[in-house]
Write a protein that holds these residues in place. Structure first.
Motif, PDB file in Angstrom:
ATOM      1  N   VAL A  46     -30.999 -23.212  62.506  1.00 29.47           N
ATOM      2  CA  VAL A  46     -31.354 -22.919  61.114  1.00 29.47           C
ATOM      3  C   VAL A  46     -31.889 -21.314  61.208  1.00 29.47           C
ATOM      4  O   VAL A  46     -32.578 -21.018  61.946  1.00 29.47           O
ATOM      5  N   GLY A  47     -31.150 -20.716  60.293  1.00 33.62           N
ATOM      6  CA  GLY A  47     -31.624 -19.308  60.339  1.00 33.62           C
ATOM      7  C   GLY A  47     -32.858 -18.797  59.369  1.00 33.62           C
ATOM      8  O   GLY A  47     -33.309 -19.742  58.856  1.00 33.62           O
ATOM      9  N   THR A  48     -33.447 -17.708  59.819  1.00 34.33           N
ATOM     10  CA  THR A  48     -34.722 -17.382  59.056  1.00 34.33           C
ATOM     11  C   THR A  48     -34.179 -17.325  57.786  1.00 34.33           C
ATOM     12  O   THR A  48     -33.092 -16.879  57.432  1.00 34.33           O
ATOM     13  N   PRO A  49     -35.389 -17.672  56.967  1.00 31.02           N
ATOM     14  CA  PRO A  49     -34.858 -17.415  55.518  1.00 31.02           C
ATOM     15  C   PRO A  49     -34.875 -15.746  54.903  1.00 31.02           C
ATOM     16  O   PRO A  49     -35.424 -15.227  55.596  1.00 31.02           O
ATOM     17  N   GLY A  50     -33.737 -15.661  54.058  1.00 34.62           N
ATOM     18  CA  GLY A  50     -33.381 -14.415  53.762  1.00 34.62           C
ATOM     19  C   GLY A  50     -34.467 -14.115  52.488  1.00 34.62           C
ATOM     20  O   GLY A  50     -34.963 -14.921  52.030  1.00 34.62           O
ATOM     21  N   GLY A  51     -34.250 -12.851  52.161  1.00 33.22           N
ATOM     22  CA  GLY A  51     -35.067 -12.466  50.782  1.00 33.22           C
ATOM     23  C   GLY A  51     -35.117 -10.794  50.816  1.00 33.22           C
ATOM     24  O   GLY A  51     -34.864 -10.183  51.689  1.00 33.22           O
ATOM     25  N   LEU A  52     -34.918 -10.426  49.652  1.00 29.90           N
ATOM     26  CA  LEU A  52     -34.898  -9.052  49.393  1.00 29.90           C
ATOM     27  C   LEU A  52     -36.309  -8.481  49.534  1.00 29.90           C
ATOM     28  O   LEU A  52     -37.325  -8.930  49.014  1.00 29.90           O
ATOM     29  N   THR A 125     -34.236  -6.504  56.745  1.00 35.03           N
ATOM     30  CA  THR A 125     -34.801  -5.814  55.533  1.00 35.03           C
ATOM     31  C   THR A 125     -33.779  -4.428  55.250  1.00 35.03           C
ATOM     32  O   THR A 125     -32.972  -4.174  55.850  1.00 35.03           O
ATOM     33  N   GLN A 126     -34.258  -3.890  54.304  1.00 34.72           N
ATOM     34  CA  GLN A 126     -33.162  -2.898  53.509  1.00 34.72           C
ATOM     35  C   GLN A 126     -34.049  -2.250  52.272  1.00 34.72           C
ATOM     36  O   GLN A 126     -35.222  -2.785  52.009  1.00 34.72           O
ATOM     37  N   SER A 127     -33.525  -1.197  51.805  1.00 38.36           N
ATOM     38  CA  SER A 127     -33.909  -0.497  50.579  1.00 38.36           C
ATOM     39  C   SER A 127     -32.516   0.063  49.896  1.00 38.36           C
ATOM     40  O   SER A 127     -32.194   1.113  50.043  1.00 38.36           O
ATOM     41  N   ASP A 128     -31.985  -0.781  49.143  1.00 39.17           N
ATOM     42  CA  ASP A 128     -30.827  -0.552  48.238  1.00 39.17           C
ATOM     43  C   ASP A 128     -30.988   0.732  47.326  1.00 39.17           C
ATOM     44  O   ASP A 128     -30.209   1.633  47.299  1.00 39.17           O
ATOM     45  N   VAL A 129     -32.178   0.628  46.927  1.00 41.16           N
ATOM     46  CA  VAL A 129     -32.515   1.732  45.877  1.00 41.16           C
ATOM     47  C   VAL A 129     -32.790   3.243  46.691  1.00 41.16           C
ATOM     48  O   VAL A 129     -32.807   4.205  46.173  1.00 41.16           O
ATOM     49  N   TYR A 153     -43.870  -8.811  61.769  1.00 34.99           N
ATOM     50  CA  TYR A 153     -42.768  -9.475  62.648  1.00 34.99           C
ATOM     51  C   TYR A 153     -42.460  -8.765  63.854  1.00 34.99           C
ATOM     52  O   TYR A 153     -41.897  -9.259  64.764  1.00 34.99           O
ATOM     53  N   GLY A 154     -43.345  -7.434  64.069  1.00 41.03           N
ATOM     54  CA  GLY A 154     -42.856  -6.687  65.292  1.00 41.03           C
ATOM     55  C   GLY A 154     -41.636  -6.226  65.675  1.00 41.03           C
ATOM     56  O   GLY A 154     -41.794  -4.965  66.103  1.00 41.03           O
ATOM     57  N   ALA A 155     -40.627  -6.562  64.884  1.00 42.43           N
ATOM     58  CA  ALA A 155     -39.173  -6.151  65.089  1.00 42.43           C
ATOM     59  C   ALA A 155     -38.807  -6.242  63.642  1.00 42.43           C
ATOM     60  O   ALA A 155     -38.646  -7.324  63.102  1.00 42.43           O
ATOM     61  N   LEU A 156     -38.094  -5.114  63.292  1.00 44.69           N
ATOM     62  CA  LEU A 156     -37.127  -4.960  62.172  1.00 44.69           C
ATOM     63  C   LEU A 156     -35.745  -4.631  62.493  1.00 44.69           C
ATOM     64  O   LEU A 156     -35.540  -3.686  63.370  1.00 44.69           O
ATOM     65  N   TRP A 157     -34.740  -5.283  61.744  1.00 49.27           N
ATOM     66  CA  TRP A 157     -33.471  -4.832  61.547  1.00 49.27           C
ATOM     67  C   TRP A 157     -33.360  -4.368  60.248  1.00 49.27           C
ATOM     68  O   TRP A 157     -33.690  -5.063  59.126  1.00 49.27           O
ATOM     69  N   TYR A 158     -32.949  -2.755  60.161  1.00 45.81           N
ATOM     70  CA  TYR A 158     -32.589  -2.503  58.723  1.00 45.81           C
ATOM     71  C   TYR A 158     -31.256  -2.174  58.169  1.00 45.81           C
ATOM     72  O   TYR A 158     -30.238  -1.572  58.984  1.00 45.81           O
ATOM     73  N   HIS A 159     -30.655  -2.650  57.208  1.00 48.11           N
ATOM     74  CA  HIS A 159     -29.395  -2.670  56.532  1.00 48.11           C
ATOM     75  C   HIS A 159     -29.573  -1.203  55.825  1.00 48.11           C
ATOM     76  O   HIS A 159     -30.081  -1.178  54.829  1.00 48.11           O
TER      77      HIS A 159
END
Length: 178
Positions: A46-52, A125-129, A153-159
């Motif tokens: 089960v993947g980790t919960p997503g969210g903006l 995570t991300q920042s569309d704006v 989290y220690g580590a981020l993946w950024y979109h």
């Protein structure tokens, strides 16, 4: 994603707060936990919960134009609202992760909303704006939120969302948790 926009009273604290007792949050939590129960300990991951992120949620709730104007006209309020939203999200995700791990804790890593896996916890995570923000505005309003997530989290993946957001790439690549 579509939101009904709301006007903001900048003399009051941000109304955009996480409500763990919201009927939508309760439904989401129930669906996620049911999925964990179905997966058991070894059937599937089960993947980790997503969210903006908080900055994107705030821009959607306020409307993009109102959000951008408020960054200039009410910078202290906006910085606090984004940081508070980020802290709320970190706390909510921590609680969800605790519930998930109690039911479903695969030994081989973490999956997120993007199609990849990591051996240790991370946050996507991300920042569309951000494509509409100058580097200075990005540093003032988005980086503190990323710092909250990086600490949690220690580590981020950024979109990185779109060509106009590439202006932030050097700054993003300088972050030790990205």
């Amino acid at each position: 994603i579509w939101f009904e926009t709301r006007d903001v009273d900048f003399r009051r604290p941000s109304p955009f707060r996480h409500d763990p007792d919201s009927p939508w949050v309760r439904k989401y939590r129930a669906a996620l936990l049911a999925l964990c129960e179905a997966a058991g300990r070894n059937d599937f991951m089960v993947g980790t919960p997503g969210g903006l992120p908080a900055n994107d949620l705030l821009s959607m709730h306020m409307g993009t134009e109102a959000f951008l104007l408020a960054l200039m006209d009410h910078p202290e309020w906006m910085a606090k609202a984004i940081r508070t939203g980020a802290c709320d999200q970190a706390k909510a995700r921590r609680k969800l992760q605790t519930l998930i791990r109690a039911r479903h804790d695969f030994w081989y890593g973490i999956a997120g909303w993007m199609p990849f896996w990591a051996p240790a916890p991370f946050l996507a995570t991300q920042s569309d704006v951000s494509c509409m923000l100058s580097p200075e505005t990005f540093d003032r309003f988005v980086l503190p939120e990323l710092d909250v997530y990086g600490q949690e989290y220690g580590a981020l993946w950024y979109h990185l969302d779109g060509g106009d957001a590439r202006q932030h790439l050097p700054r993003l690549l300088s972050l030790p948790y990205l």
